[in-house]
Design a protein around this motif. Structure first.
Motif, mmCIF file in Angstrom:
data_model
loop_
_atom_site.group_PDB
_atom_site.id
_atom_site.type_symbol
_atom_site.label_atom_id
_atom_site.label_comp_id
_atom_site.label_asym_id
_atom_site.label_seq_id
_atom_site.Cartn_x
_atom_site.Cartn_y
_atom_site.Cartn_z
ATOM 1 N N LEU A 176 -34.006 -8.356 7.999
ATOM 2 C CA LEU A 176 -33.228 -8.926 6.921
ATOM 3 C C LEU A 176 -33.018 -10.149 6.498
ATOM 4 O O LEU A 176 -33.012 -10.661 5.673
ATOM 5 C CB LEU A 176 -31.695 -9.422 8.087
ATOM 6 C CG LEU A 176 -31.157 -7.623 8.683
ATOM 7 C CD1 LEU A 176 -30.172 -8.376 9.906
ATOM 8 C CD2 LEU A 176 -30.455 -7.808 7.299
ATOM 9 N N PHE A 180 -32.221 -10.876 2.816
ATOM 10 C CA PHE A 180 -31.561 -11.628 2.427
ATOM 11 C C PHE A 180 -32.000 -12.619 1.555
ATOM 12 O O PHE A 180 -31.280 -13.493 0.552
ATOM 13 C CB PHE A 180 -30.697 -12.224 3.757
ATOM 14 C CG PHE A 180 -29.281 -11.119 4.024
ATOM 15 C CD1 PHE A 180 -27.689 -11.568 3.680
ATOM 16 C CD2 PHE A 180 -29.134 -9.543 4.383
ATOM 17 C CE1 PHE A 180 -27.195 -10.588 3.709
ATOM 18 C CE2 PHE A 180 -28.414 -8.908 4.729
ATOM 19 C CZ PHE A 180 -26.823 -9.804 4.046
ATOM 20 N N GLU A 181 -32.763 -13.239 2.114
ATOM 21 C CA GLU A 181 -33.731 -14.336 1.006
ATOM 22 C C GLU A 181 -33.604 -13.231 -0.050
ATOM 23 O O GLU A 181 -33.593 -14.936 -1.400
ATOM 24 C CB GLU A 181 -34.382 -14.707 1.274
ATOM 25 C CG GLU A 181 -35.532 -15.936 0.857
ATOM 26 C CD GLU A 181 -36.912 -16.390 1.597
ATOM 27 O OE1 GLU A 181 -37.439 -17.250 1.154
ATOM 28 O OE2 GLU A 181 -37.563 -15.538 2.228
ATOM 29 N N LEU A 183 -31.882 -11.828 -1.795
ATOM 30 C CA LEU A 183 -30.608 -11.325 -2.249
ATOM 31 C C LEU A 183 -30.132 -12.162 -3.316
ATOM 32 O O LEU A 183 -29.984 -12.566 -3.945
ATOM 33 C CB LEU A 183 -29.777 -11.005 -1.355
ATOM 34 C CG LEU A 183 -30.026 -9.684 -1.754
ATOM 35 C CD1 LEU A 183 -29.189 -8.981 -0.076
ATOM 36 C CD2 LEU A 183 -29.987 -7.981 -2.424
ATOM 37 N N PHE A 184 -30.295 -13.163 -2.133
ATOM 38 C CA PHE A 184 -29.719 -14.969 -2.695
ATOM 39 C C PHE A 184 -30.526 -15.699 -3.877
ATOM 40 O O PHE A 184 -29.918 -16.219 -4.187
ATOM 41 C CB PHE A 184 -30.042 -15.985 -1.083
ATOM 42 C CG PHE A 184 -28.422 -15.512 -0.253
ATOM 43 C CD1 PHE A 184 -27.655 -15.334 -0.141
ATOM 44 C CD2 PHE A 184 -29.187 -15.729 1.043
ATOM 45 C CE1 PHE A 184 -26.460 -14.991 0.353
ATOM 46 C CE2 PHE A 184 -28.207 -14.832 2.304
ATOM 47 C CZ PHE A 184 -26.924 -15.310 1.452
ATOM 48 N N VAL A 190 -22.150 -12.861 -0.645
ATOM 49 C CA VAL A 190 -21.692 -13.011 0.189
ATOM 50 C C VAL A 190 -20.810 -12.699 1.240
ATOM 51 O O VAL A 190 -20.530 -14.119 0.767
ATOM 52 C CB VAL A 190 -22.836 -12.361 1.694
ATOM 53 C CG1 VAL A 190 -22.602 -11.703 2.930
ATOM 54 C CG2 VAL A 190 -24.051 -11.286 0.931
ATOM 55 N N PHE A 214 -33.231 -15.963 9.701
ATOM 56 C CA PHE A 214 -31.972 -15.344 9.249
ATOM 57 C C PHE A 214 -30.724 -16.033 9.362
ATOM 58 O O PHE A 214 -29.886 -16.364 8.647
ATOM 59 C CB PHE A 214 -32.210 -14.346 9.952
ATOM 60 C CG PHE A 214 -31.014 -12.916 9.314
ATOM 61 C CD1 PHE A 214 -30.906 -12.721 7.805
ATOM 62 C CD2 PHE A 214 -30.256 -12.910 10.084
ATOM 63 C CE1 PHE A 214 -29.959 -12.064 6.810
ATOM 64 C CE2 PHE A 214 -28.576 -11.837 9.644
ATOM 65 C CZ PHE A 214 -28.686 -11.978 8.323
ATOM 66 N N ILE A 218 -27.933 -17.951 7.011
ATOM 67 C CA ILE A 218 -26.934 -17.526 6.736
ATOM 68 C C ILE A 218 -26.243 -18.227 6.497
ATOM 69 O O ILE A 218 -24.790 -18.286 5.639
ATOM 70 C CB ILE A 218 -26.239 -16.384 7.873
ATOM 71 C CG1 ILE A 218 -27.134 -14.451 8.062
ATOM 72 C CG2 ILE A 218 -24.941 -15.910 7.843
ATOM 73 C CD1 ILE A 218 -26.301 -14.522 6.407
#
Length: 394
Positions: A176, A180-181, A183-184, A190, A214, A218
């Motif tokens: 994750l 997510f890193e 994706l951002f 999100v 993570f 977030i």
């Protein structure tokens, strides 16, 4: 009686989707479809602000990276270098039944983002693992699957809306942070709903220390809002609702149709699939945490305890049509039904069903009738108001 806030709108005249989630919520209140809830209005105001900031938002997906490790390293963007103007997302956290899904409905329907996707977080992670597996089969175990996975995701959606954001699986936890890193860094926004605050994700699980970055990520890229509504609308919907219908005739079918519509707020249901350890549990109808099965679909197939555990943790309510009388002639189905009810009971899943008889008379003969007595007792308890008031355990 005021309908629950998750009720579907009667038509587009209440508020045009382009108006955003806050006008849509206020239109439903004005029409008497839902009661005013200050906590929901605050959340809708936050979503309205995000709706404004994402209108026409369209970060371009980067082409797949080529070259060796050094070139990939030099071109890698840390999250601090996320595209300029990329809006922060929103993480709505609150207890079950507070209207989080309804608010997400209003936001997602009105979001003017060219590429957007909404899905259950568990489903998103299943898709991610399948893509990683396919990538490694094609490129080998030494190839890094995260950058191409992030590229493929952002090519499909610049806005990702997750229902029931939760992390239970160590395999999910391991990927994750990097996913997510990435994706951002590519500008993905999100929005998520969850029963669990970010600081409590994966709490008490082995390897959580490696998961903490993570959580920090977030909290940096997604604003967290606690939905502090005092009312549990989900429990109010099922409280007083008949949950066991005998016999499984046309009247019972209509009652189950009505219960499914009530519990899902008339949200259109669609088939879904739960995948675990390379196998799949087919769910014929699902919407808003409610699943509907014919008895043979859930107990007539070779499913085992792990499959029923996945169902019990994924859905807060099951609707089952046509439970037959059980006995030695359909022992395999009876055994699976016992295993299913154990999983539902332990996770406080609510059950609405039609059956050939009442629980204590479903399995009256045969050597395993005594074993069914505990199941019958649990089925009776699951109809009680005390049980229906219990929170779902995921």
């Amino acid at each position: 009686m005021t309908p629950p806030p998750d009720a579907a709108p009667p038509g587009p005249s209440l508020s045009a989707p382009s108006d955003g989630p806050l006008p849509a919520l206020r239109a439903r209140i004005a029409a008497g479809l839902i009661a005013r809830d200050p906590a929901q209005e605050l959340a809708a105001e936050k979503l309205q602000d995000l709706w404004r900031r994402t209108r026409g938002y369209d970060p371009k997906a980067e082409p797949p990276e080529t070259g060796g490790f050094l070139s990939r390293f030099l071109r890698r963007k840390p999250v601090e270098e996320a595209p300029e103007g990329a809006p922060l997302g929103l993480y709505l956290v609150g207890e079950v039944g507070r209207g989080k899904s309804m608010l997400m409905d209003l936001f997602f329907a009105s979001a003017e983002v060219p590429r957007k996707k909404r899905l259950h977080f568990h489903q998103f992670m299943q898709q991610a693992h399948r893509r990683i597996h396919a990538w490694k089969q094609q490129h080998g175990d030494t190839a890094d699957p995260i950058p191409p996975l992030a590229d493929s995701i952002v090519a499909e959606a610049a806005l990702l809306c997750f229902d029931e954001f939760q992390v239970h699986d160590i395999a999910d936890a391991m990927i994750l942070g990097r996913l997510f890193e990435a994706l951002f860094a590519r500008g993905v926004v999100v929005v998520a709903t969850s029963n669990t605050a970010p600081d409590d994700l994966f709490k008490g699980k082995p390897g959580r220390d490696a998961f903490l970055p993570f959580i920090a990520l977030i909290k940096k890229r997604i604003e967290v809002l606690v939905l502090e509504s005092a009312r549990d609308y989900r429990r109010e919907r099922i409280r007083g609702l008949p949950t066991w219908h005998v016999p499984p005739d046309g009247r019972a079918e209509r009652a189950l149709d009505a219960a499914f519509a009530e519990l899902t707020g008339d949200t259109p249901a669609k088939p879904t699939k739960l995948t675990l350890l390379g196998r799949a549990v087919e769910v014929p109808q699902a919407a808003r945490g409610v699943a509907r099965f014919e008895f043979d679909d859930i107990c007539g197939k070779p499913l085992g305890p792990a499959d029923y555990l996945a169902v019990a943790t994924h859905f807060h309510t099951l609707v089952i049509d046509g439970i037959p009388r059980l006995g030695p002639e359909n022992f395999d189905k009876a055994r699976r039904f016992i295993t299913l009810i154990d999983a539902l009971y332990e996770h406080r899943v609510k059950l609405v069903a039609s059956a050939e008889d009442h629980p204590d008379r479903l399995y009256e003969r045969g050597e395993n009738a005594a074993m069914f007595e505990r199941t019958a007792s649990r089925l009776m308890e699951m109809q009680s108001q005390d049980y229906l008031a219990l929170p779902h355990l995921t």
